[in-house]
Design a protein around this motif. Structure first.
Motif, short mmCIF file in Angstrom:
data_model
loop_
_atom_site.label_atom_id
_atom_site.label_comp_id
_atom_site.label_asym_id
_atom_site.label_seq_id
_atom_site.Cartn_x
_atom_site.Cartn_y
_atom_site.Cartn_z
N ASN A 158 51.42 -21.61 30.79
CA ASN A 158 51.12 -22.74 30.09
C ASN A 158 50.47 -22.17 28.67
N LEU A 159 51.21 -21.87 27.52
CA LEU A 159 51.04 -21.44 26.77
C LEU A 159 50.93 -22.46 25.02
N GLY A 160 50.38 -22.54 23.91
CA GLY A 160 49.90 -23.14 23.30
C GLY A 160 50.46 -23.11 21.55
N ASP A 161 50.45 -23.96 21.03
CA ASP A 161 51.50 -24.00 19.45
C ASP A 161 51.66 -22.61 18.94
N GLY A 162 50.62 -21.63 19.27
CA GLY A 162 50.53 -20.11 18.99
C GLY A 162 52.17 -19.58 18.98
N ILE A 163 52.46 -19.79 19.72
CA ILE A 163 53.49 -19.56 20.77
C ILE A 163 55.09 -19.31 19.11
N TYR A 164 55.31 -20.40 17.94
CA TYR A 164 55.62 -20.44 17.29
C TYR A 164 55.16 -18.98 16.67
N ASN A 165 54.13 -18.89 16.41
CA ASN A 165 54.07 -17.33 16.28
C ASN A 165 55.02 -16.05 16.42
N VAL A 166 55.16 -16.61 17.22
CA VAL A 166 56.16 -15.37 17.64
C VAL A 166 57.47 -15.37 17.37
N GLN A 167 57.89 -13.95 16.26
CA GLN A 167 58.98 -14.24 15.37
C GLN A 167 60.66 -13.13 16.01
N GLY A 168 61.58 -13.88 15.65
CA GLY A 168 62.44 -12.51 15.65
C GLY A 168 62.46 -12.49 17.08
N SER A 169 64.01 -11.88 17.36
CA SER A 169 64.54 -11.33 18.65
C SER A 169 62.88 -10.08 18.72
N ALA A 170 62.79 -9.03 18.35
CA ALA A 170 62.13 -7.96 18.50
C ALA A 170 60.52 -8.86 18.79
N GLY A 171 59.86 -9.06 18.37
CA GLY A 171 58.93 -9.50 18.92
C GLY A 171 58.82 -10.70 19.53
N GLY A 172 59.74 -11.61 19.71
CA GLY A 172 60.63 -12.10 21.51
C GLY A 172 59.93 -11.05 22.51
N PHE A 173 61.11 -10.48 22.67
CA PHE A 173 61.17 -8.94 23.36
C PHE A 173 59.85 -8.23 23.73
N LEU A 174 59.10 -7.95 22.68
CA LEU A 174 57.74 -7.17 22.83
C LEU A 174 56.74 -8.06 23.79
N PHE A 175 56.83 -9.23 23.06
CA PHE A 175 55.70 -10.51 23.61
C PHE A 175 55.81 -10.81 25.37
N GLN A 219 58.19 -12.10 41.36
CA GLN A 219 58.69 -12.16 42.03
C GLN A 219 59.29 -13.07 40.29
N GLN A 220 58.79 -13.71 39.63
CA GLN A 220 58.98 -14.14 38.39
C GLN A 220 58.22 -14.82 37.69
N VAL A 221 58.27 -14.52 36.20
CA VAL A 221 56.94 -15.30 34.77
C VAL A 221 57.64 -16.46 34.70
N THR A 222 57.27 -17.42 34.44
CA THR A 222 58.09 -18.33 33.08
C THR A 222 56.67 -18.62 32.49
N PHE A 223 57.30 -18.78 31.00
CA PHE A 223 56.80 -19.40 29.96
C PHE A 223 56.75 -20.95 29.65
N ILE A 224 55.88 -21.52 29.82
CA ILE A 224 55.82 -23.23 29.14
C ILE A 224 55.13 -23.57 27.68
N HIS A 225 55.56 -24.80 27.37
CA HIS A 225 54.86 -24.82 26.13
C HIS A 225 54.19 -26.26 26.52
N HIS A 226 52.85 -26.28 26.42
CA HIS A 226 52.49 -27.40 25.83
C HIS A 226 52.65 -28.63 27.86
N GLY A 227 52.88 -27.58 28.95
CA GLY A 227 53.50 -28.04 30.01
C GLY A 227 54.40 -27.99 30.78
N SER A 228 55.63 -28.25 29.02
CA SER A 228 56.80 -27.97 29.08
C SER A 228 58.31 -27.10 28.52
N TYR A 229 59.12 -27.43 30.16
CA TYR A 229 59.95 -26.89 30.31
C TYR A 229 60.82 -26.93 29.29
#
Length: 180
Positions: free
Chosen positions: A114-131, A147-157
């Protein structure tokens, strides 16, 4: 004569200093968890703690020099199992994104971060890929049943970015972040 006498004293002090340094071949170092460890020259470590933690070697992932893939590296960890998810997250994240909390689901086969608002700092496809790559590969390497890892934002899918899967799992079989 005074100069030669001073030279002899200097050499004697130098030799005494070298002998003392050789006899005292261990030093105290501060680990990432804040616990003091004693590191000896024969590459063994003794943890100075209450015995609740155990030293282990983790395989973590970082970006390669060209920022195209992620590559493994080794790191010593002396915390306990309860702190491992946060330790890995803080060690490998490539952007300043807060980990609010996390949960294991499906008999610990699924990890939800469960991630905070800093997720908006991840810019571009390369940034998303590396993060995602550094985190997902690091968790898969250290949790063999995962078997799987899921990122959510403030509890939202809800999908909020087009370059980082939020709300959708990264699976072990789909992960292709390394250059192998």
């Amino acid at each position: 004569m005074k100069k030669s006498f001073l030279l002899y004293i200097f050499i004697a002090l130098l030799l005494v200093g070298c002998t003392t340094a050789q006899e005292n071949d261990s030093k105290e170092v501060q680990g990432n968890t804040g616990q003091a460890e004693v590191e000896h020259t024969n590459d063994t470590k003794t943890t100075a703690s209450n015995g609740a933690s155990e030293l282990s070697t983790l395989t973590l992932f970082k970006t390669d020099a060209d920022y195209q893939y992620v590559e493994p590296y080794q790191l010593e960890y002396d915390g306990n199992e309860d702190e491992l998810v946060r330790f890995i997250y803080e060690e490998v994240k490539t952007f300043e994104v807060e980990l609010i909390d996390f949960t294991f689901e499906n008999n610990e086969k699924s990890l939800v971060l469960n991630l905070g608002d800093g997720i908006y700092n991840v810019q571009g496809s390369a940034g998303g890929f590396l993060f995602a790559g550094t985190l997902v590969e690091s968790y898969f390497a250290n949790y063999p049943n995962l078997q799987q890892v899921t990122f959510i934002h403030h509890g939202s899918y809800e999908a909020i970015l087009d370059h980082l899967m939020v709300g959708e799992p990264y699976t072990r079989t789909d992960a292709a972040f390394t250059n192998e």
